[in-house]
Scaffold this motif. Structure first.
Motif, PDB file in Angstrom:
ATOM      1  N   ASN A 310       0.822  -1.214   0.000  1.00  0.00           N
ATOM      2  CA  ASN A 310       0.000   0.000   0.000  1.00  0.00           C
ATOM      3  C   ASN A 310       0.855   1.262   0.000  1.00  0.00           C
ATOM      4  OD1 ASN A 310      -2.822  -0.598  -0.134  1.00  0.00           O
ATOM      5  ND2 ASN A 310      -2.685  -1.526   1.893  1.00  0.00           N
ATOM      6  N   THR A 311       2.013   1.206   0.633  1.00  0.00           N
ATOM      7  CA  THR A 311       2.908   2.365   0.604  1.00  0.00           C
ATOM      8  C   THR A 311       3.365   2.656  -0.827  1.00  0.00           C
ATOM      9  OG1 THR A 311       3.668   1.850   2.840  1.00  0.00           O
ATOM     10  CG2 THR A 311       5.042   3.318   1.530  1.00  0.00           C
ATOM     11  N   ILE A 312       3.713   1.619  -1.567  1.00  0.00           N
ATOM     12  CA  ILE A 312       4.143   1.811  -2.956  1.00  0.00           C
ATOM     13  C   ILE A 312       2.966   2.242  -3.831  1.00  0.00           C
ATOM     14  CG2 ILE A 312       5.126   0.635  -4.956  1.00  0.00           C
ATOM     15  CD1 ILE A 312       6.699  -1.110  -3.027  1.00  0.00           C
ATOM     16  N   CYS A 313       1.782   1.613  -3.618  1.00  0.00           N
ATOM     17  CA  CYS A 313       0.606   2.020  -4.385  1.00  0.00           C
ATOM     18  C   CYS A 313       0.256   3.486  -4.119  1.00  0.00           C
ATOM     19  CB  CYS A 313      -0.583   1.130  -4.046  1.00  0.00           C
ATOM     20  SG  CYS A 313      -0.459  -0.555  -4.675  1.00  0.00           S
ATOM     21  N   GLY A 314       0.359   3.905  -2.860  1.00  0.00           N
ATOM     22  CA  GLY A 314       0.084   5.297  -2.547  1.00  0.00           C
ATOM     23  C   GLY A 314       1.094   6.241  -3.180  1.00  0.00           C
ATOM     24  N   PHE A 315       2.343   5.839  -3.204  1.00  0.00           N
ATOM     25  CA  PHE A 315       3.374   6.682  -3.825  1.00  0.00           C
ATOM     26  C   PHE A 315       3.126   6.834  -5.326  1.00  0.00           C
ATOM     27  CE2 PHE A 315       7.582   7.094  -5.858  1.00  0.00           C
ATOM     28  CZ  PHE A 315       7.959   8.317  -5.314  1.00  0.00           C
ATOM     29  N   LEU A 316       2.567   5.797  -5.960  1.00  0.00           N
ATOM     30  CA  LEU A 316       2.245   5.864  -7.388  1.00  0.00           C
ATOM     31  C   LEU A 316       0.877   6.474  -7.659  1.00  0.00           C
ATOM     32  CD1 LEU A 316       3.542   2.325  -8.486  1.00  0.00           C
ATOM     33  CD2 LEU A 316       4.718   4.523  -8.679  1.00  0.00           C
ATOM     34  N   GLY A 317       0.110   6.779  -6.630  1.00  0.00           N
ATOM     35  CA  GLY A 317      -1.219   7.361  -6.810  1.00  0.00           C
ATOM     36  C   GLY A 317      -2.267   6.349  -7.223  1.00  0.00           C
ATOM     37  N   ALA A 318      -2.070   5.067  -6.915  1.00  0.00           N
ATOM     38  CA  ALA A 318      -2.982   4.011  -7.360  1.00  0.00           C
ATOM     39  C   ALA A 318      -4.015   3.710  -6.285  1.00  0.00           C
ATOM     40  CB  ALA A 318      -2.181   2.757  -7.716  1.00  0.00           C
ATOM     41  N   LEU A 319      -4.841   2.691  -6.551  1.00  0.00           N
ATOM     42  CA  LEU A 319      -5.895   2.284  -5.625  1.00  0.00           C
ATOM     43  C   LEU A 319      -5.299   1.562  -4.411  1.00  0.00           C
ATOM     44  CD1 LEU A 319      -8.602   0.894  -8.066  1.00  0.00           C
ATOM     45  CD2 LEU A 319      -8.760   2.962  -6.693  1.00  0.00           C
ATOM     46  N   PRO A 320      -5.992   1.561  -3.280  1.00  0.00           N
ATOM     47  CA  PRO A 320      -5.528   0.775  -2.129  1.00  0.00           C
ATOM     48  C   PRO A 320      -5.591  -0.715  -2.446  1.00  0.00           C
ATOM     49  CG  PRO A 320      -7.699   1.658  -1.697  1.00  0.00           C
ATOM     50  CD  PRO A 320      -7.222   2.302  -2.963  1.00  0.00           C
ATOM     51  N   MET A 321      -4.739  -1.478  -1.776  1.00  0.00           N
ATOM     52  CA  MET A 321      -4.570  -2.896  -2.078  1.00  0.00           C
ATOM     53  C   MET A 321      -4.920  -3.732  -0.851  1.00  0.00           C
ATOM     54  SD  MET A 321      -1.076  -4.847  -3.142  1.00  0.00           S
ATOM     55  CE  MET A 321      -0.421  -4.512  -1.528  1.00  0.00           C
ATOM     56  N   THR A 322      -5.530  -4.862  -1.106  1.00  0.00           N
ATOM     57  CA  THR A 322      -5.783  -5.870  -0.068  1.00  0.00           C
ATOM     58  C   THR A 322      -5.566  -7.248  -0.685  1.00  0.00           C
ATOM     59  OG1 THR A 322      -8.125  -6.135  -0.582  1.00  0.00           O
ATOM     60  CG2 THR A 322      -7.543  -4.419   1.022  1.00  0.00           C
ATOM     61  N   ALA A 323      -5.512  -8.242   0.161  1.00  0.00           N
ATOM     62  CA  ALA A 323      -5.536  -9.617  -0.325  1.00  0.00           C
ATOM     63  C   ALA A 323      -6.972  -9.972  -0.675  1.00  0.00           C
ATOM     64  CB  ALA A 323      -4.992 -10.561   0.739  1.00  0.00           C
ATOM     65  N   VAL A 324      -7.194 -10.523  -1.850  1.00  0.00           N
ATOM     66  CA  VAL A 324      -8.539 -10.754  -2.374  1.00  0.00           C
ATOM     67  C   VAL A 324      -8.816 -12.252  -2.401  1.00  0.00           C
ATOM     68  CG1 VAL A 324     -10.133 -10.248  -4.251  1.00  0.00           C
ATOM     69  CG2 VAL A 324      -8.216  -8.707  -3.788  1.00  0.00           C
ATOM     70  N   ILE A 325      -9.931 -12.626  -1.824  1.00  0.00           N
ATOM     71  CA  ILE A 325     -10.256 -14.038  -1.703  1.00  0.00           C
ATOM     72  C   ILE A 325     -10.570 -14.666  -3.056  1.00  0.00           C
ATOM     73  CG2 ILE A 325     -12.680 -13.529  -1.260  1.00  0.00           C
ATOM     74  CD1 ILE A 325     -10.549 -16.420   0.178  1.00  0.00           C
ATOM     75  N   VAL A 326     -11.113 -13.875  -4.013  1.00  0.00           N
ATOM     76  CA  VAL A 326     -11.456 -14.436  -5.320  1.00  0.00           C
ATOM     77  C   VAL A 326     -10.195 -14.857  -6.063  1.00  0.00           C
ATOM     78  CG1 VAL A 326     -12.589 -13.974  -7.517  1.00  0.00           C
ATOM     79  CG2 VAL A 326     -13.544 -13.039  -5.403  1.00  0.00           C
ATOM     80  N   ARG A 327      -9.201 -13.978  -6.132  1.00  0.00           N
ATOM     81  CA  ARG A 327      -7.943 -14.327  -6.798  1.00  0.00           C
ATOM     82  C   ARG A 327      -7.220 -15.451  -6.049  1.00  0.00           C
ATOM     83  NH1 ARG A 327      -8.098  -8.732  -6.585  1.00  0.00           N
ATOM     84  NH2 ARG A 327      -8.117  -7.622  -8.572  1.00  0.00           N
ATOM     85  N   SER A 328      -7.225 -15.370  -4.713  1.00  0.00           N
ATOM     86  CA  SER A 328      -6.510 -16.377  -3.919  1.00  0.00           C
ATOM     87  C   SER A 328      -7.128 -17.756  -4.082  1.00  0.00           C
ATOM     88  CB  SER A 328      -6.511 -15.961  -2.446  1.00  0.00           C
ATOM     89  OG  SER A 328      -5.963 -14.661  -2.282  1.00  0.00           O
ATOM     90  N   ALA A 329      -8.456 -17.834  -4.086  1.00  0.00           N
ATOM     91  CA  ALA A 329      -9.120 -19.124  -4.270  1.00  0.00           C
ATOM     92  C   ALA A 329      -8.826 -19.694  -5.655  1.00  0.00           C
ATOM     93  CB  ALA A 329     -10.624 -18.966  -4.066  1.00  0.00           C
ATOM     94  N   ALA A 330      -8.819 -18.829  -6.672  1.00  0.00           N
ATOM     95  CA  ALA A 330      -8.477 -19.297  -8.019  1.00  0.00           C
ATOM     96  C   ALA A 330      -7.041 -19.802  -8.070  1.00  0.00           C
ATOM     97  CB  ALA A 330      -8.680 -18.164  -9.026  1.00  0.00           C
ATOM     98  N   ASN A 331      -6.142 -19.163  -7.343  1.00  0.00           N
ATOM     99  CA  ASN A 331      -4.743 -19.588  -7.323  1.00  0.00           C
ATOM    100  C   ASN A 331      -4.598 -20.972  -6.694  1.00  0.00           C
ATOM    101  OD1 ASN A 331      -1.930 -19.216  -7.695  1.00  0.00           O
ATOM    102  ND2 ASN A 331      -1.715 -18.551  -5.572  1.00  0.00           N
ATOM    103  N   VAL A 332      -5.277 -21.212  -5.576  1.00  0.00           N
ATOM    104  CA  VAL A 332      -5.191 -22.508  -4.905  1.00  0.00           C
ATOM    105  C   VAL A 332      -5.849 -23.596  -5.751  1.00  0.00           C
ATOM    106  CG1 VAL A 332      -5.867 -23.796  -2.856  1.00  0.00           C
ATOM    107  CG2 VAL A 332      -5.086 -21.447  -2.630  1.00  0.00           C
TER     108      VAL A 332
END
Length: 692
Positions: A310-332
């Motif tokens: 989030n520190t890097i995303c904020g420095f670039l002016g991007a959206l806040p970041m979280t771990a997302v269950i949809v992407r994580s479930a697809a990965n597993v």
């Protein structure tokens, strides 16, 4: 065959010296197989993440490229950091409504500094090992928070589904739904957009029922591809994604942009982003850990890694970041085994955003709205309310309260309201106090049990007033498990007022106090019942310490000299051994110089189990059977353990046995006399064991 045991580590050195490679741990996949699985999983995650990044950015009211940038940071940077191995980070749909409200009020330029400070706070929390604190929140509050995120997301995407502009807050969107329905009926473009959006929504719900292996393709990707193809047909004039150049969307945060953080509303949004992003990431980590059997998540390290992202995303002016269950479930589910899959998915996002930006301009906005509607419905999860209510109505009330508070107010205030209700519910359940009131004549008695807290003050005051009319009262609170200051002060004040008013006697027993026991036969108990005194129970006799048994006498080797003198008598006054009569012409009896003393036997005889003699006594070895010269019936000798008295055998008078005189014995047999240990005649006729 040698059975020599190798010392620890010797096997490793032996294999090294012999040139044999050490075996790999059981269950560890080959390197090539692991990379192949991670490579395949990275493509699946990329196909799932791409429409979500675009859709979240569109729902947040910011350029679509900012969502792609957040996904790239979540893969290429956070993917390398410790914490969780299979969890994938990116822009979250749960924060889309908050970002939209903030951007609408303060502008996109201030979003970067807010996300930057939130990331720094997350790193501080991770360093202070506060990751586990987010797991101590009530389950009903967590589910209510997720539902509270899903409802506003559904309301906002219902407007995007028909290419209309949303009105703002959840309440405003609810109020504008009747007018939106009337607009759709009279507008052909909005009707076409609704058709595409509903198609995408139906695909997301029903795609899992498609036969394998076709259902392995992510449903959002199928919806995006099919919707984009239909939108190219004549007659479908719908809004499409405006991507532009990804590098132009980057807005680095400078010192001048930090001046806007003084606003209290901005500071509140920083705290909200920090709490919600941290909680959503750690809740997702707990859910992902239940999907696989690999390494568990290190929550403090994961919180710190999310802060770095989030520190890097904020420095670039991007959206806040979280771990997302949809992407994580697809990965597993795609078979990922290491961090390689999530790192590669960030590389695919970077390459697509730089090399193929024109393809993103073909995606209809309504299709992305249908995908986000499906995500919002899964967050809302109506069956969870029914299940929670059936399981525990109190927790169901907390869940409903949290969801309604978020919809009516905002996310932070709704979560705080849910926590407050959960704390009050817990306090009420922990403050169960039972009161037993008895009256005997002019004596009133209250017995309090359980936990007496300030929440039970009305009940306590009512019970105290109920016994105020008695001349003698007793409040027994010695059985209270927890007595807080409020209830204790109330009891003490009530007792003081009664004493000062002279209205009667009062006795108070607090936890730890013991009532005085009256003497036997005197007085009565506080409740008016006669005092009873139980007889003192005799103390059980203490067992005497066990005496050690005497050690058995060790067996001694046979020694021919010295030996005790044996006397042969026709009528022996001593005790017989009780063993069988020796074979030979004459049965005989042994008599020791000192008779046996009954009762002086050792507990365990060292040789043949009979009483121990004062003089050494050796067992008789087995003797060869000789043919007797005269058949003489033996007399009963007992069982070998007792010494019964009996009439000894008297041999008949006659000439001595052949060879008797030659041995120099001039006294007849039976006339008494000593037998020497080297008496060859005795040995020959009675065996070697008769050398005494």
């Amino acid at each position: 065959m040698s059975t020599e045991r190798l010392r620890p580590g010797a096997g490793r050195h032996a294999r090294k010296a012999a040139g044999t490679p050490a075996p790999k741990p059981a269950g560890s996949p080959p390197l090539a197989s692991s990379f192949s699985a991670d490579f395949t999983a990275s493509i699946v995650v990329f196909l799932v993440a791409l429409p979500l990044c675009i859709g979240v950015a569109a729902a947040s009211g910011v350029p679509v490229a900012l969502g792609i940038i957040t996904g790239i940071v979540g893969g290429l940077i956070v993917g390398f950091l410790p914490g969780s191995s299979l969890q994938v980070s990116g822009p979250a749909a749960g924060l889309a409504v908050l970002v939209l409200e903030f951007v609408t009020e303060h502008g996109v330029g201030l979003l970067g500094p807010v996300v930057l400070i939130s990331g720094i706070l997350q790193m501080i929390l991770g360093t202070l090992k506060m990751g586990r604190v987010f797991q101590s929140i009530s389950v009903s509050v967590v589910q209510g928070m997720l539902a509270g995120i899903g409802v506003p997301l559904i309301l906002s995407q219902m407007y995007a589904l028909v290419d209309a502009k949303q009105l703002g807050t959840a309440l405003k969107n609810i109020a504008g739904l009747p007018g939106l329905a009337s607009d759709v009926l009279g507008n052909r473009q909005m009707g076409a957009a609704l058709l595409l959006g509903v198609m995408a929504l139906a695909l997301c719900f029903l795609w899992r029922k498609v036969p394998a292996p076709l259902n392995k393709v992510p449903a959002p990707l199928v919806a995006v591809i099919l919707g984009s193809a239909i939108a190219l047909l004549p007659g479908f004039d719908v809004k499409k994604v405006s991507f532009g150049n990804m590098l132009d969307a980057v807005d680095f945060v400078g010192p001048s942009a930090l001046g806007g953080l003084i606003d209290p509303a901005v500071l509140t949004m920083i705290v909200t982003f920090t709490v919600i992003a941290s909680a959503e990431s750690l809740f997702s980590a707990a859910a992902v850990d239940r999907m696989h059997t690999g390494p568990r998540t290190k929550y403090n390290a994961e919180l710190f890694s999310q802060g770095v992202g989030n520190t890097i995303c904020g420095f670039l002016g991007a959206l806040p970041m979280t771990a997302v269950i949809v992407r994580s479930a697809a990965n597993v589910q795609a078979g990922a085994r290491t961090k390689v899959s999530r790192v590669l998915h960030g590389a695919w996002l970077l390459g697509f955003g730089l090399l193929l930006p024109g393809l993103l301009g073909l995606i209809p906005v309504t299709v992305l709205a249908g995908v986000l509607l499906h995500a919002g419905w899964k967050l809302f999860n109506p069956p969870a309310f029914v299940q929670m209510w059936r399981t525990d109505r109190g927790e169901g009330f907390v869940m409903i309260t949290t969801t309604l508070a978020i919809v009516v107010a905002n996310l932070l205030e709704g979560v705080l309201a849910g926590l407050a209700v959960a704390i009050v519910l817990t306090a009420l359940r922990m403050s169960k106090m039972t009161v037993r009131r008895t009256t005997d004549g002019d004596t009133g008695r209250l017995e309090l049990r359980g936990n007496a807290t300030f929440l039970r003050l009305p009940r306590l005051i009512e019970e105290l007033e109920s016994i105020s009319g008695n001349d003698r009262v007793c409040v027994d609170a010695s059985g209270i498990s927890h007595l807080d200051l409020a209830c204790r002060s109330q009891i003490e004040e009530w007792a003081d007022q009664r004493r000062r008013g002279g209205t009667g006697e009062v006795e108070i027993l607090f936890p730890g106090d013991r009532p005085e026991q009256p003497a036997a036969g005197e007085g009565a108990d506080d409740d008016g019942t006669p005092a009873t005194t139980e007889p003192a129970k005799p103390e059980p006799a203490r067992p005497e310490p066990a005496r050690p048994e005497p050690e058995p006498e060790p067996a001694r080797p046979y020694a021919p000299e010295p030996a005790p003198a044996l006397q042969y008598s026709a009528s022996a006054p001593g005790h017989s051994h009780g063993h069988p009569v020796h074979s030979g012409p004459y049965p005989r009896q042994h008599q020791h110089p000192q008779p046996h003393q009954h009762g002086s036997h050792a507990p365990h005889a060292p040789t043949h189990g009979r009483p121990v003699h004062p003089q050494p006594h050796h067992p008789h070895p087995p003797q060869p059977q000789h043919q007797p010269q005269a058949l003489i019936p033996p007399q009963p000798q007992g069982n070998g353990r007792s010494h019964p008295a009996y009439q000894a055998y008297t041999p008949p008078q006659g000439p001595p046995v052949q060879g008797y005189g030659q041995q120099g014995y001039d006294r007849p047999v039976g006339a008494g006399g000593d037998w020497r240990p080297d008496d060859e005649w005795a040995v020959r006729h009675f065996g070697e064991g008769n050398r005494r």
